[in-house]
Design an enzyme around this catalytic site. Sequence first.
Site, PDB file in Angstrom:
ATOM      1  N   TYR A 136       1.768   7.353  11.582  1.00 26.89           N
ATOM      2  CA  TYR A 136       0.475   6.665  11.517  1.00 26.89           C
ATOM      3  C   TYR A 136      -0.637   7.693  11.718  1.00 26.89           C
ATOM      4  CZ  TYR A 136      -2.747   2.717  11.837  1.00 26.89           C
ATOM      5  OH  TYR A 136      -3.760   1.833  11.608  1.00 26.89           O
TER       6      TYR A 136
ATOM      7  N   LYS B 260      17.321 -14.676  -1.998  1.00 22.66           N
ATOM      8  CA  LYS B 260      17.271 -13.775  -3.149  1.00 22.66           C
ATOM      9  C   LYS B 260      17.138 -12.334  -2.673  1.00 22.66           C
ATOM     10  CE  LYS B 260      16.868 -13.881  -7.784  1.00 22.66           C
ATOM     11  NZ  LYS B 260      17.587 -14.748  -8.716  1.00 22.66           N
TER      12      LYS B 260
END
Length: 750
Positions: free
Chosen positions: A37, A92
Amino acid sequence: MTLDDDAREYHRRTPPGKLEISTTKPTNTQRDLSLAYSPGVAAPCRDIDDDETLAYEYTAKENLVGVVSNGTAVLGLGDIGAQASKPVMEGKGVLFKRFADIDVFDVELDLEETEAFVQAVAAMEPTFGGINLEDIKAPECFEIEARLREEMSIPVFHDDQHGTAIISGAALLNAVELVDKELSDLQVAFAGAGAAATATARFYVSLGIPRENITMCDIDGILSDSRAEAGDLDEYTEPFARGVPDGELEDAMEGADVFVGLSVGGIVSQEMVRLMADNPIIFAMANPDPEIGYEDAKAARDDTVIMATGRSDYPNQVNNVLGFPFIFRGALDVRATEINEEMKRAAAEALADLARQDVPDSVVKAYGDEPLQFGPDYLIPKPLDQRVLYEVTPAVAKAAMESGAARRERDLDAYREELEARLGKSREMMRVVLNKAMSNRQRVVLAEGEDEKTIRAANQLLEEGIAEPILVGRTTRILRKAEELGLDFDPIIANPHDGEWNHYVDFLYEQRKRKGLTRTEAKELIRQDPNYFASVMVEMDDADAMLTGLTHHYPSALRPPLQIIGTADDAEYAAGVYMLTFKNRVVFCADATVNLDPDENVLAEVTKHTAELARRFNVEPRAALLSYSDFGSVDNEGTRKPRAAVKLLHDDPEVDFPVDGEMQADTALVEEMLNDTYDFADLDGPANVLVFPNLEAGNIGYKLLQRLGGAEAIGPMLVGMDKPVHVLQRGDEVKDIVNMAGVAAADAQE
């Protein structure tokens, strides 16, 4: 509990749902966080600002698919809305990850208006490498996909339309071959005219079926020109209107070669099946109940009825999971701008080709040990067949490159190996050795040549160019079994029961006459014991390497090659080594099969042999001799043996790899323990060659690592022999035989 109750518990179990996000880079230190970060992340951000394509290198975009739905046409549930569709979309995502290692964000949009939906999805292009549209009602789904394909420069694929088309198309290619018909001559009747049906019909046209040979029916009957003129059809169904009289499904099926059902269950009778042409092909794909039951369709006629359904409890399940994960994998890996017809055809053709190949034992076991062999009951591969990843995906990538959809070129051979490595570290390691074997093919004699698995392995060795197998056994039996297995190959067979083998008898007699063996007994062993026959064959240079053990106990299989071939000139002892592969680590464990209670000389020699084996797999060895003591913390006869072996190895000028001990297993494997507590140790990293103090410990240790640690085991590989010999485990699968033959062939090159 009912299935519904089990499913509710499955989904609510902590943590709820089926997907989570995990980190792919270290986050253990302050510096790690600074890189992940602020402030370190600014550098890749600036680079992407200058060149957007760098997002594929610096972020997860290249492996990230958005599964997007508004829940307006969820299979079997209908219009349940965006929120209620989320479990389906998560599911899925599970399939994407499980079968093709693709990460997914599921995105459920509470938008039914086409324009709003298109704009919302298009705005997410910076996030994803591809978009999988799911469970969107027709006809809006047609326009949404078409618009998004036009507006976005990443692949957009509506699986409900194209998945069934591709998988059933693969089944059709093989079915047509079995009934000896031509695609261009087929008359095809469709029940259903929705998204899946119209997409399937279009795909069949691209495969070579004339559009005018397709008769499509909806709930009101045949799509005829008169209905089109009356404005009864929309822009997606009108192209399939035919100049035939109005009629019902029964009329469309009369004389048809193929029936494709994508409608509702129970609408086709046996009488309607009897109206079809000779040897009909019936794809009844309505779920959960097909248009006609499997048994009813088969019993309706006396000729061949080739049947496929959408169900897993019958042969030839048309399952979309055979398509979308691998199509997206290929598209993502070449950074394709779209999934086009060429890529879909390539997927179907590759699936059809794969069904004609020998089926791995692991797949057969997963489906109840029922025979799986190309024919009317096996038209398409099973979803759990791992080969789909590295057979179908490269075909899709190749089609993308050849059609101009790819923005990145891939070397297809290297890409195939990369895909195979995704299936586990063992495949990556074995590929190193198999490539070596293929560079200079060696003759590998398979002593148990009449065994079905051995014959199948020999076929694979020839097909893949790994080795030149020689099968020991009776010629008629081997050829008959090969024919029964549907294998079209011409193996080299050495038949001890037929032919002139007196020179083998003479050789064996000379070798063993002062060990109590008579000439009569030598003749009997050559004729009746394939392990003696194969051992003599290798020792007389009629073969370069030998495999046995599949149908024999290990000691009885090992005895003949030890007597005839013996150990190498620089070796006094043989040893059995297992290679254990974990997600990010490989270790070699010795000795697990041969030496019951080795002394320090045996331990030292086994360590050297195992280090040599590791290098054949391109692993630089770091060896640890194991005990329950760390560097003298316990002093008795048992701990002194590995300690003395280490001294022998340290004093040996030929040992050019780090080795130390005696040490406990966790000391050898945990870098912090090794470096912090025992900074004097010679190992510069965790050990990858583990030498156990005796056979009992070695056998227990490798099996614990395999079963509880989740390691894949390859072996046992026999080291220290004068010529390559490997003794398989009883019950090994075909892939194990192929792997060990590859190891033996690579050994023979040395």
